[in-house]
Design a protein around this motif. Sequence first.
Motif, short mmCIF file in Angstrom:
data_model
loop_
_atom_site.label_atom_id
_atom_site.label_comp_id
_atom_site.label_asym_id
_atom_site.label_seq_id
_atom_site.Cartn_x
_atom_site.Cartn_y
_atom_site.Cartn_z
N TYR A 129 44.45 -14.99 -0.95
CA TYR A 129 45.50 -16.01 -1.06
C TYR A 129 44.93 -17.37 -0.69
O TYR A 129 44.16 -17.50 0.27
CB TYR A 129 46.67 -15.66 -0.14
CG TYR A 129 47.37 -14.40 -0.57
CD1 TYR A 129 48.45 -14.45 -1.45
CD2 TYR A 129 46.93 -13.15 -0.14
CE1 TYR A 129 49.09 -13.29 -1.87
CE2 TYR A 129 47.56 -11.99 -0.56
CZ TYR A 129 48.64 -12.07 -1.42
OH TYR A 129 49.25 -10.92 -1.85
N LEU A 130 45.28 -18.38 -1.49
CA LEU A 130 44.90 -19.75 -1.18
C LEU A 130 45.70 -20.22 0.03
O LEU A 130 46.73 -19.62 0.36
CB LEU A 130 45.20 -20.65 -2.38
CG LEU A 130 44.44 -20.34 -3.68
CD1 LEU A 130 44.93 -21.25 -4.80
CD2 LEU A 130 42.95 -20.50 -3.48
N THR A 171 49.25 -19.16 -2.76
CA THR A 171 49.09 -18.69 -4.13
C THR A 171 48.14 -17.49 -4.18
O THR A 171 47.02 -17.58 -3.68
CB THR A 171 48.53 -19.81 -5.03
OG1 THR A 171 49.41 -20.93 -4.99
CG2 THR A 171 48.37 -19.34 -6.47
N VAL A 230 45.38 -14.96 -5.61
CA VAL A 230 44.21 -15.04 -6.49
C VAL A 230 43.64 -13.63 -6.58
O VAL A 230 43.37 -13.00 -5.57
CB VAL A 230 43.13 -15.99 -5.93
CG1 VAL A 230 41.93 -16.04 -6.87
CG2 VAL A 230 43.69 -17.37 -5.68
N GLU A 251 40.55 -11.20 -8.33
CA GLU A 251 39.24 -11.24 -8.98
C GLU A 251 38.80 -9.81 -9.28
O GLU A 251 39.02 -8.90 -8.47
CB GLU A 251 38.21 -11.92 -8.09
CG GLU A 251 38.51 -13.39 -7.84
CD GLU A 251 37.44 -14.07 -7.01
OE1 GLU A 251 36.32 -14.22 -7.53
OE2 GLU A 251 37.74 -14.45 -5.87
N LYS A 262 39.01 -14.11 -13.02
CA LYS A 262 39.84 -14.60 -11.92
C LYS A 262 41.20 -14.98 -12.50
O LYS A 262 41.28 -15.47 -13.62
CB LYS A 262 39.18 -15.83 -11.29
CG LYS A 262 39.87 -16.34 -10.04
CD LYS A 262 39.20 -17.63 -9.55
CE LYS A 262 38.17 -17.33 -8.50
NZ LYS A 262 37.67 -18.56 -7.83
N TYR A 303 45.39 -16.42 -11.20
CA TYR A 303 46.18 -17.02 -10.13
C TYR A 303 47.66 -16.73 -10.33
O TYR A 303 48.12 -16.54 -11.45
CB TYR A 303 46.00 -18.54 -10.13
CG TYR A 303 44.59 -18.99 -9.90
CD1 TYR A 303 44.13 -19.27 -8.62
CD2 TYR A 303 43.71 -19.15 -10.97
CE1 TYR A 303 42.83 -19.69 -8.41
CE2 TYR A 303 42.41 -19.57 -10.76
CZ TYR A 303 41.98 -19.84 -9.48
OH TYR A 303 40.68 -20.25 -9.27
N GLY A 304 48.42 -16.73 -9.25
CA GLY A 304 49.87 -16.66 -9.33
C GLY A 304 50.44 -15.26 -9.21
O GLY A 304 49.74 -14.29 -8.95
N ALA A 308 48.96 -12.45 -11.21
CA ALA A 308 47.69 -11.96 -10.65
C ALA A 308 47.96 -10.91 -9.58
O ALA A 308 47.27 -9.89 -9.51
CB ALA A 308 46.90 -13.13 -10.07
N GLU A 309 48.97 -11.16 -8.77
CA GLU A 309 49.34 -10.21 -7.72
C GLU A 309 49.79 -8.88 -8.35
O GLU A 309 49.42 -7.81 -7.88
CB GLU A 309 50.46 -10.82 -6.89
CG GLU A 309 50.65 -10.21 -5.54
CD GLU A 309 51.56 -11.05 -4.68
OE1 GLU A 309 51.27 -11.14 -3.48
OE2 GLU A 309 52.56 -11.61 -5.19
N ILE A 350 38.97 -17.23 -16.71
CA ILE A 350 40.23 -17.43 -16.00
C ILE A 350 41.30 -16.75 -16.87
O ILE A 350 41.58 -17.19 -17.98
CB ILE A 350 40.57 -18.93 -15.80
CG1 ILE A 350 39.43 -19.65 -15.08
CG2 ILE A 350 41.89 -19.07 -15.06
CD1 ILE A 350 39.13 -19.14 -13.68
#
Length: 147
Positions: free
Chosen positions: A19-20, A24, A26, A28, A54, A56-57, A60-61, A97
């Motif tokens: 997580y950022l 958010t 992430v 991979e 990779k 995001y959001g 992605a989860e 991405i």
Amino acid sequence: MLNKVFIIGRLTGDPVITYLPSGTPVVEFTLAYNRRYKNQNGEFQEESHFFDVKAYGKMAEDWATRFSKGYLVLVEGRLSQEKWEKEGKKFSKVRIIAENVRLINRPKGAELQAEEEEEVPPIEEEIEKLGKEEEKPFTDEEDEIPF
């Protein structure tokens, strides 16, 4: 400019989620792709390629919990180049991405999750849709080539 990638391959390991600082998600993972071709002697050869992916959001989860090692997936996304410097040496890496990831096939013995029980359209339909997307025609008014 157009920057679009479509690739089908198998996950080489379970996706890793972080997580950022903003919260958010992430995810991979690495995708393996095997290319089969005939060499100059007419013999079939196979070479393996590995691509880091990779995303995001929220999606992605979701992907991190739905996919695992060995799953065959179609990844749609874009290329991104990361650059960094370490101990005076410059490094760079190109990764994908992901904007969309579609399940094609589970490895033998993989259990279905409740969300995966819904019917998934055949991959042929997905590939056909990809070929029908309209691209904006190139004009001289667009940005100059960066090299």
